[in-house]
Motif scaffolding. Structure first.
Motif, PDB file in Angstrom:
ATOM      1  N   THR A   1       0.729  -1.105   0.224  1.00 24.79           N
ATOM      2  CA  THR A   1       0.056   0.107   0.055  1.00 24.79           C
ATOM      3  C   THR A   1       0.800   1.192   0.001  1.00 24.79           C
ATOM      4  OG1 THR A   1       0.053   0.249   2.370  1.00 24.79           O
ATOM      5  CG2 THR A   1      -1.785  -1.245   1.348  1.00 24.79           C
ATOM      6  N   SER A   2       2.031   1.170  -0.375  1.00 23.35           N
ATOM      7  CA  SER A   2       3.142   2.382  -0.033  1.00 23.35           C
ATOM      8  C   SER A   2       3.169   3.302  -1.300  1.00 23.35           C
ATOM      9  CB  SER A   2       4.340   1.864   0.153  1.00 23.35           C
ATOM     10  OG  SER A   2       5.357   2.932   0.083  1.00 23.35           O
ATOM     11  N   ARG A   3       3.062   4.383  -1.297  1.00 22.00           N
ATOM     12  CA  ARG A   3       3.375   5.318  -2.497  1.00 22.00           C
ATOM     13  C   ARG A   3       4.618   5.075  -3.024  1.00 22.00           C
ATOM     14  NH1 ARG A   3      -0.731   9.582  -2.626  1.00 22.00           N
ATOM     15  NH2 ARG A   3       0.882  10.655  -3.843  1.00 22.00           N
ATOM     16  N   HIS A   4       5.279   4.790  -2.126  1.00 20.76           N
ATOM     17  CA  HIS A   4       6.933   4.491  -2.676  1.00 20.76           C
ATOM     18  C   HIS A   4       6.713   3.277  -3.672  1.00 20.76           C
ATOM     19  CE1 HIS A   4       9.244   7.555  -0.663  1.00 20.76           C
ATOM     20  NE2 HIS A   4       8.638   7.177   0.623  1.00 20.76           N
ATOM     21  N   HIS A   5       5.931   2.443  -3.860  1.00 28.79           N
ATOM     22  CA  HIS A   5       5.785   1.457  -4.727  1.00 28.79           C
ATOM     23  C   HIS A   5       5.594   1.817  -6.085  1.00 28.79           C
ATOM     24  CE1 HIS A   5       5.640  -1.291  -1.579  1.00 28.79           C
ATOM     25  NE2 HIS A   5       4.510  -1.517  -1.356  1.00 28.79           N
ATOM     26  N   TRP A   6       5.354   3.331  -6.384  1.00 26.42           N
ATOM     27  CA  TRP A   6       4.762   3.685  -7.679  1.00 26.42           C
ATOM     28  C   TRP A   6       5.988   4.284  -8.429  1.00 26.42           C
ATOM     29  CZ3 TRP A   6       0.002   6.726  -5.277  1.00 26.42           C
ATOM     30  CH2 TRP A   6      -1.053   5.668  -4.856  1.00 26.42           C
ATOM     31  N   GLY A   7       6.995   4.778  -7.874  1.00 32.86           N
ATOM     32  CA  GLY A   7       8.020   5.479  -8.351  1.00 32.86           C
ATOM     33  C   GLY A   7       8.026   6.944  -8.797  1.00 32.86           C
ATOM     34  N   THR A   8       6.960   7.378  -8.013  1.00 33.04           N
ATOM     35  CA  THR A   8       6.412   8.802  -7.917  1.00 33.04           C
ATOM     36  C   THR A   8       6.933   9.640  -6.909  1.00 33.04           C
ATOM     37  OG1 THR A   8       4.227   8.215  -7.135  1.00 33.04           O
ATOM     38  CG2 THR A   8       4.581   8.267  -9.674  1.00 33.04           C
ATOM     39  N   ASP A   9       7.168   9.111  -5.677  1.00 35.91           N
ATOM     40  CA  ASP A   9       7.382   9.827  -4.519  1.00 35.91           C
ATOM     41  C   ASP A   9       8.845   9.684  -4.145  1.00 35.91           C
ATOM     42  OD1 ASP A   9       4.442   9.684  -2.502  1.00 35.91           O
ATOM     43  OD2 ASP A   9       4.733   9.530  -4.691  1.00 35.91           O
ATOM     44  N   LEU A  10       9.389  10.764  -3.181  1.00 39.84           N
ATOM     45  CA  LEU A  10      10.631  10.862  -2.692  1.00 39.84           C
ATOM     46  C   LEU A  10      10.669  11.138  -1.403  1.00 39.84           C
ATOM     47  CD1 LEU A  10      11.865  13.072  -5.559  1.00 39.84           C
ATOM     48  CD2 LEU A  10      12.977  10.587  -4.958  1.00 39.84           C
ATOM     49  N   ASP A  11      11.647  10.942  -0.567  1.00 39.09           N
ATOM     50  CA  ASP A  11      11.876  11.462   0.772  1.00 39.09           C
ATOM     51  C   ASP A  11      13.292  12.231   0.395  1.00 39.09           C
ATOM     52  OD1 ASP A  11       9.748  10.234   1.814  1.00 39.09           O
ATOM     53  OD2 ASP A  11      11.049   8.713   2.729  1.00 39.09           O
ATOM     54  N   ILE A  12      13.163  13.851   0.649  1.00 33.28           N
ATOM     55  CA  ILE A  12      14.201  14.607   0.324  1.00 33.28           C
ATOM     56  C   ILE A  12      14.739  15.395   1.628  1.00 33.28           C
ATOM     57  CG2 ILE A  12      15.024  16.015  -1.605  1.00 33.28           C
ATOM     58  CD1 ILE A  12      12.203  15.763  -2.846  1.00 33.28           C
ATOM     59  N   VAL A  13      15.924  15.655   1.415  1.00 30.11           N
ATOM     60  CA  VAL A  13      16.629  16.588   2.386  1.00 30.11           C
ATOM     61  C   VAL A  13      17.755  17.501   1.676  1.00 30.11           C
ATOM     62  CG1 VAL A  13      16.262  14.988   4.467  1.00 30.11           C
ATOM     63  CG2 VAL A  13      18.554  15.147   2.860  1.00 30.11           C
ATOM     64  N   ASP A  14      18.313  18.586   2.366  1.00 30.12           N
ATOM     65  CA  ASP A  14      19.430  19.216   1.853  1.00 30.12           C
ATOM     66  C   ASP A  14      20.555  18.719   2.040  1.00 30.12           C
ATOM     67  OD1 ASP A  14      20.726  21.312   1.036  1.00 30.12           O
ATOM     68  OD2 ASP A  14      20.182  22.735   2.242  1.00 30.12           O
ATOM     69  N   GLY A  15      21.242  18.230   0.820  1.00 31.67           N
ATOM     70  CA  GLY A  15      22.508  17.715   1.025  1.00 31.67           C
ATOM     71  C   GLY A  15      23.760  18.410   1.430  1.00 31.67           C
ATOM     72  N   SER A  16      23.409  20.096   1.162  1.00 32.40           N
ATOM     73  CA  SER A  16      24.484  21.100   1.308  1.00 32.40           C
ATOM     74  C   SER A  16      24.920  21.225   2.629  1.00 32.40           C
ATOM     75  CB  SER A  16      23.922  22.233   0.348  1.00 32.40           C
ATOM     76  OG  SER A  16      23.076  22.960   1.049  1.00 32.40           O
TER      77      SER A  16
ATOM     78  N   PRO B   1       1.318  14.933 -11.259  1.00 32.21           N
ATOM     79  CA  PRO B   1       0.968  14.245 -12.383  1.00 32.21           C
ATOM     80  C   PRO B   1       0.909  12.848 -12.707  1.00 32.21           C
ATOM     81  CG  PRO B   1       2.299  16.282 -12.868  1.00 32.21           C
ATOM     82  CD  PRO B   1       2.519  15.990 -11.403  1.00 32.21           C
ATOM     83  N   SER B   2       1.946  12.090 -11.961  1.00 33.46           N
ATOM     84  CA  SER B   2       2.009  10.717 -12.356  1.00 33.46           C
ATOM     85  C   SER B   2       1.314   9.980 -11.019  1.00 33.46           C
ATOM     86  CB  SER B   2       3.450  10.507 -12.270  1.00 33.46           C
ATOM     87  OG  SER B   2       3.943  10.872 -13.569  1.00 33.46           O
ATOM     88  N   SER B   3       1.354  10.628  -9.825  1.00 28.22           N
ATOM     89  CA  SER B   3       0.704   9.846  -8.758  1.00 28.22           C
ATOM     90  C   SER B   3      -0.698  10.077  -8.450  1.00 28.22           C
ATOM     91  CB  SER B   3       1.505  10.264  -7.461  1.00 28.22           C
ATOM     92  OG  SER B   3       1.078  11.718  -7.164  1.00 28.22           O
ATOM     93  N   ILE B   4      -1.324  10.898  -9.170  1.00 25.31           N
ATOM     94  CA  ILE B   4      -2.770  10.990  -8.965  1.00 25.31           C
ATOM     95  C   ILE B   4      -3.431  10.041  -9.893  1.00 25.31           C
ATOM     96  CG2 ILE B   4      -4.794  12.543  -9.433  1.00 25.31           C
ATOM     97  CD1 ILE B   4      -3.125  14.854  -8.759  1.00 25.31           C
ATOM     98  N   PRO B   5      -3.015   9.656 -10.865  1.00 26.52           N
ATOM     99  CA  PRO B   5      -3.666   8.519 -11.782  1.00 26.52           C
ATOM    100  C   PRO B   5      -3.212   7.329 -10.987  1.00 26.52           C
ATOM    101  CG  PRO B   5      -2.550  10.029 -13.337  1.00 26.52           C
ATOM    102  CD  PRO B   5      -2.093  10.584 -11.828  1.00 26.52           C
ATOM    103  N   MET B   6      -1.970   7.173 -10.549  1.00 24.74           N
ATOM    104  CA  MET B   6      -1.600   5.740  -9.773  1.00 24.74           C
ATOM    105  C   MET B   6      -2.792   5.643  -8.578  1.00 24.74           C
ATOM    106  SD  MET B   6       0.969   4.635 -11.292  1.00 24.74           S
ATOM    107  CE  MET B   6       2.088   3.591 -10.499  1.00 24.74           C
ATOM    108  N   LEU B   7      -2.834   6.783  -7.768  1.00 25.29           N
ATOM    109  CA  LEU B   7      -3.985   6.711  -6.723  1.00 25.29           C
ATOM    110  C   LEU B   7      -5.136   6.402  -7.177  1.00 25.29           C
ATOM    111  CD1 LEU B   7      -4.699   7.021  -3.609  1.00 25.29           C
ATOM    112  CD2 LEU B   7      -4.873   9.280  -3.930  1.00 25.29           C
ATOM    113  N   ASN B   8      -5.629   6.973  -8.101  1.00 28.96           N
ATOM    114  CA  ASN B   8      -7.037   6.456  -8.730  1.00 28.96           C
ATOM    115  C   ASN B   8      -7.252   5.134  -9.227  1.00 28.96           C
ATOM    116  OD1 ASN B   8      -7.907   9.407  -8.248  1.00 28.96           O
ATOM    117  ND2 ASN B   8      -7.529   9.910 -10.473  1.00 28.96           N
ATOM    118  N   GLU B   9      -6.166   4.592  -9.551  1.00 28.40           N
ATOM    119  CA  GLU B   9      -6.098   3.282  -9.986  1.00 28.40           C
ATOM    120  C   GLU B   9      -6.143   2.052  -8.914  1.00 28.40           C
ATOM    121  OE1 GLU B   9      -6.603   1.555 -13.186  1.00 28.40           O
ATOM    122  OE2 GLU B   9      -7.522   3.729 -13.542  1.00 28.40           O
TER     123      GLU B   9
END
Length: 241
Positions: A117-132, A191-199
């Motif tokens: 059930t993870s959104r990370h299964h879809w290839g549309t989501d990221l966990d991001i931080v500042d690497g600088s 633009p990609s995750s909304i169609p994924m969620l709908n499906e």
């Protein structure tokens, strides 16, 4: 051929092509794809995303770098097996510390999803931080993104600019929101995750979860699954619905 008639035919052709392309994209979203058991085409260096999400991320990364903010991906695509390892590690730790199975599950789903059930299964989501900036020991803690935290400037920039590239925070700190706790690091390419969620919403998740053998899955009652879907899966940033 008259100009007006030519334009009408050309427009009809474009509309038809668009519909076919969209239907073709939708037909590719199998149950396995949606639940992290497929074999999607992914791109990226040190992280994995679907092509369109990756292209948008690179543009956003370039813009952030102009402000001396280096977008660093902590987590991106995760398949079912990866999510299950996270689930088992936490389940074993919490139950070893004395929590009952159902309390351990509720503890897990404060931040981590049930495998499949993870959104990370879809290839549309990221966990991001500042690497600088100097990286704290555990980067994914809310306190690092506020007040004097190392990622505060990153968060401010993302708040003002991420949506320009199609990315939105998934689990906001909006008062009254239920489900997963606030995650100022988790962004989704709409633009990609909304169609994924709908499906994904079309799947019989109750049947899928109840037939799956996971640690603690005997506690996945119909009421639990319904609440999990309503709160953890669907109570998210409205921009992603």
């Amino acid at each position: 051929m008259q100009r007006k008639k030519f334009i009408q035919l050309s427009t009809a052709g474009l509309v038809g092509l668009s519909s076919v392309s969209f239907s073709h994209f939708q037909s590719k979203l199998s149950k396995d794809d949606l639940m992290g058991k497929g074999n999607p085409i992914l791109v990226g260096e040190g992280y994995k995303l679907r092509k369109k999400a990756h292209q948008a991320f690179l543009k956003m990364k370039s813009a952030a770098l102009k402000q001396d903010i280096k977008l660093k991906v902590v987590s991106s695509y995760r398949d079912y097996a990866h999510q299950n390892r996270i689930w088992e590690r936490k389940y074993e730790r919490y139950t070893a510390n004395g929590l009952s199975p159902i309390k351990a599950i509720h503890k897990i789903i404060e931040y981590s999803t049930i495998p499949g059930t993870s959104r990370h299964h879809w290839g549309t989501d990221l966990d991001i931080v500042d690497g600088s900036v100097k990286q704290p020991r555990d980067v994914l803690l809310t306190k690092h993104f506020h007040d004097d935290g190392p990622f505060t400037r990153f968060k401010t920039w993302m708040d003002h600019n991420a949506s320009d590239y199609g990315f939105h925070l998934v689990y906001t700190n909006k008062k009254g929101r239920k489900g997963f706790k606030y995650e100022p690091w988790h962004f989704s390419y709409a633009p990609s995750s909304i169609p994924m969620l709908n499906e994904f919403k079309k799947l019989d998740i109750k049947t899928e979860l109840q037939k799956t053998i996971l640690m603690g899955s005997s506690n996945f009652t119909s009421d639990f699954i319904q609440q999990y879907m309503n709160e953890n899966v669907l109570d998210i940033n409205p921009e992603l619905l």
